[in-house]
Motif scaffolding. Structure first.
Motif, short mmCIF file in Angstrom:
data_model
loop_
_atom_site.label_atom_id
_atom_site.label_comp_id
_atom_site.label_asym_id
_atom_site.label_seq_id
_atom_site.Cartn_x
_atom_site.Cartn_y
_atom_site.Cartn_z
N LYS A 261 0.84 -1.20 0.00
CA LYS A 261 0.00 0.00 0.00
C LYS A 261 0.87 1.25 0.00
CE LYS A 261 -3.83 -2.22 2.49
NZ LYS A 261 -4.64 -2.22 3.73
N CYS A 262 1.93 1.23 0.81
CA CYS A 262 2.86 2.35 0.86
C CYS A 262 3.50 2.59 -0.50
CB CYS A 262 3.94 2.08 1.92
SG CYS A 262 5.19 3.37 2.07
N LEU A 265 0.93 4.16 -2.95
CA LEU A 265 0.65 5.56 -2.65
C LEU A 265 1.84 6.45 -3.02
CD1 LEU A 265 -1.12 5.23 0.83
CD2 LEU A 265 -2.18 5.82 -1.36
N LYS A 323 -8.67 9.36 2.59
CA LYS A 323 -9.04 8.63 1.38
C LYS A 323 -9.76 9.49 0.33
CE LYS A 323 -10.51 4.42 1.60
NZ LYS A 323 -11.28 3.19 1.92
N ILE A 326 -7.08 11.85 -1.44
CA ILE A 326 -6.14 11.14 -2.30
C ILE A 326 -6.87 10.56 -3.52
CG2 ILE A 326 -4.46 9.26 -2.44
CD1 ILE A 326 -4.09 9.54 0.60
N PHE A 366 -2.02 15.10 -2.89
CA PHE A 366 -1.11 14.10 -2.34
C PHE A 366 -0.13 14.73 -1.34
CE2 PHE A 366 -1.52 12.98 -7.03
CZ PHE A 366 -2.75 12.36 -6.84
N MET A 370 -0.16 12.80 2.26
CA MET A 370 0.75 11.65 2.41
C MET A 370 1.58 11.67 3.69
SD MET A 370 0.18 9.55 0.00
CE MET A 370 -0.54 9.49 -1.65
N THR A 373 -0.72 10.09 6.09
CA THR A 373 -1.26 8.79 5.67
C THR A 373 -0.23 7.68 5.76
OG1 THR A 373 -2.75 9.93 4.13
CG2 THR A 373 -2.42 7.58 3.78
N GLY A 430 -2.62 4.39 -8.22
CA GLY A 430 -2.93 5.08 -6.97
C GLY A 430 -4.37 4.91 -6.55
N THR A 433 -4.97 1.54 -5.11
CA THR A 433 -4.38 1.47 -3.77
C THR A 433 -5.26 2.15 -2.74
OG1 THR A 433 -2.17 1.50 -4.77
CG2 THR A 433 -2.32 1.93 -2.41
N VAL A 434 -5.80 3.32 -3.08
CA VAL A 434 -6.65 4.06 -2.15
C VAL A 434 -7.85 3.23 -1.72
CG1 VAL A 434 -8.20 6.05 -1.95
CG2 VAL A 434 -5.94 6.34 -2.94
N LEU A 437 -7.32 1.10 1.38
CA LEU A 437 -6.91 1.73 2.64
C LEU A 437 -8.03 1.71 3.67
CD1 LEU A 437 -5.04 4.97 1.44
CD2 LEU A 437 -4.03 2.80 2.19
#
Length: 478
Positions: A261-262, A265, A323, A326, A366, A370, A373, A430, A433-434, A437
């Protein structure tokens, strides 16, 4: 400040809540952001001097090859960033965030200063680009421990309700450093003859790293360790048998989901970042044919506008969540990247600025979120290590290579829209991925106590948690 952990088996007290000293919080945010300012001062200088650096260190190559070689040296520093993260991250988790951040500040300053000392290719031949590469590798190694540590430091010092806003100052420092470096180079280009810039003028911005670094080191050495790390160390000392810290390979295996996930992002964050800050000045001049001064000034104005927007998103994310912000930015890249580059490619200064402004606005979604996050993905005892490794792996593979890859794609395909397609790909990754989260806004960091600004707020939180506990007990079937 008081620290402690909440237990479900005992009555809650104020000692179970971390009360953050506001003065210490402001000092911590300033010191952490200053390191990012220093790092991005160098990036702003290098990006705006990319054409001149290519001519100084790669004089026998064509204009396009010089630009690619210059960005290649720029990208090489990112290849060692994961190594720096693997070294400094575990040290930060074991010995403290403050000590490691002080050391990375020293290394960054030395690496940047040394670039200004390197003779040209005309003076020492092939040794010149080799020394440039070595200096960039030193910078890359040190910055491998910088962002993860700075983001961790601010996140662990912040209250749960304002972590997004406080974290956004880290990226405010990024933009300030970039703008400072870019402004200095632009001013020198406007004032100095081209021959003077080629001969000695380009070195001056790199020499400024020494006093900036010494000032940043002084500020960081006067900081206290974060409350969350102190609490973690106290608990570890209370155990009869301290668990050995996780190795890097154990961390990669046991923390694979949050690390992925990291990486997703950070890919989204940094492709947008380096496209706008590192590649765009050269794209405007080398590909679109704008005058060098016009291209530099346009990007600088956009950077200036992005600074308050970054803080604005940081503030909003504490209210509406990380969320949505992003996700909005990722969706915006998918939909608006092509239109934005069409505006930029028009050549009309107004529409070029409008296209850059669209990309800048999306990037602040972002940059404002970030720093709060990413640290929330990991627990306290591995937060620095995991964030440094995940962040730098992604930056090395996808972020820092963005200028090099896009320059190569444009040159190979002769399609000036390739950067837009690259950003669309980042936006898709991205956005996916979001969706994976868990929202972390206004919640304690994993493995840490709730953090508040005052004891009165601590009492209110305790009352709220007790009521929630009673409701859960009452709802249980008899």
């Amino acid at each position: 400040m008081s620290t402690g952990s909440i237990s479900n088996n005992t009555d809650l007290t104020v000692d179970d809540i971390t009360v953050i000293d506001n003065k210490l919080l402001k000092r911590a945010v300033s010191a952490a952001a200053l390191g990012n300012t220093m790092e991005w001062f160098d990036f702003g200088v290098y990006s705006y001097l990319a054409v001149i650096i290519g001519q100084v260190f790669f004089p026998d190559a064509s204009t396009t090859a010089q630009l690619i070689a210059s960005f290649g040296t720029f990208a090489a520093a990112f290849l060692v960033r994961p190594i720096g993260g693997m070294v400094f991250g575990p040290l930060g988790d074991r010995f403290g965030r403050q000590k490691v951040l002080a050391f990375t500040m020293i290394m960054m300053s030395i690496g940047t200063f040394c670039i200004g000392l390197i003779p040209s290719y005309a003076s020492i031949g092939i040794a010149a680009p080799i020394l440039l590469l070595v200096a960039r590798l030193v910078q890359g190694f040190s910055t491998g421990g910088e962002y993860g540590g700075a983001a961790t430091f601010i996140a662990e010092y912040s209250t749960d309700k304002r972590r997004g806003f406080m974290g956004s100052f880290l990226e405010f420092g990024t933009l300030a450093g970039y703008l400072l470096g870019a402004s200095l180079v632009t001013g020198m280009i406007a004032v100095l003859p081209h021959e003077a810039m080629m001969d000695w003028g380009w070195r001056i911005p790199f020499f400024l790293a020494a006093p900036l670094g010494l000032f940043g080191l002084y500020i960081r050495l006067k900081l206290e360790e974060t409350p969350a790390f102190k609490d973690h160390m106290d608990k570890r000392e209370e155990l009869e048998h301290n668990k050995p810290p996780l190795s890097v390979w154990q961390m990669l295996r046991t923390q694979s989901k949050p690390l992925l996930k990291c990486i997703g992002l950070v890919l989204l964050f940094n492709v947008s970042n380096y496209m706008l800050t590192a590649y765009m000045p050269s794209y405007l001049t080398g590909v679109l044919g704008l005058s060098e001064l016009s291209g530099l000034l346009l990007v600088m104005v956009v950077m200036f506008i992005m600074m308050p927007l970054t803080l604005m998103w940081g503030h909003f994310t504490d209210r509406i969540g990380r969320k949505p912000v992003i996700g909005f930015g990722a969706l915006g890249l998918i939909i608006l990247s092509v239109p934005a580059f069409m505006l930029i490619g028009s050549g009309n200064m107004f529409w070029v600025f409008a296209g850059l402004a669209v990309l800048g606005l999306l990037h602040t979604c972002f940059s404002g979120t970030m720093p709060a996050t990413l640290p929330a993905l990991f627990v306290t005892d591995i937060r620095y290590s995991a964030l440094a490794i995940g962040f730098n792996l992604s930056v090395s593979l996808f972020g820092g290579t963005t200028p090099l890859i896009t320059a190569w794609l444009v040159d190979t395909t002769h399609n000036a829209m390739m950067p837009a397609y690259y950003m669309i790909g980042a936006g898709i990754i991205g956005l996916v991925t979001v969706l994976t989260l868990t929202e972390t806004a206004r919640k304690p960091l994993k493995g840490s106590s709730p953090a508040v600004a005052t004891e009165a707020e601590a009492h209110r939180l305790i009352d709220k948690l007790r009521k929630q506990r009673r409701r859960k007990v009452q709802q249980k079937p008899a």
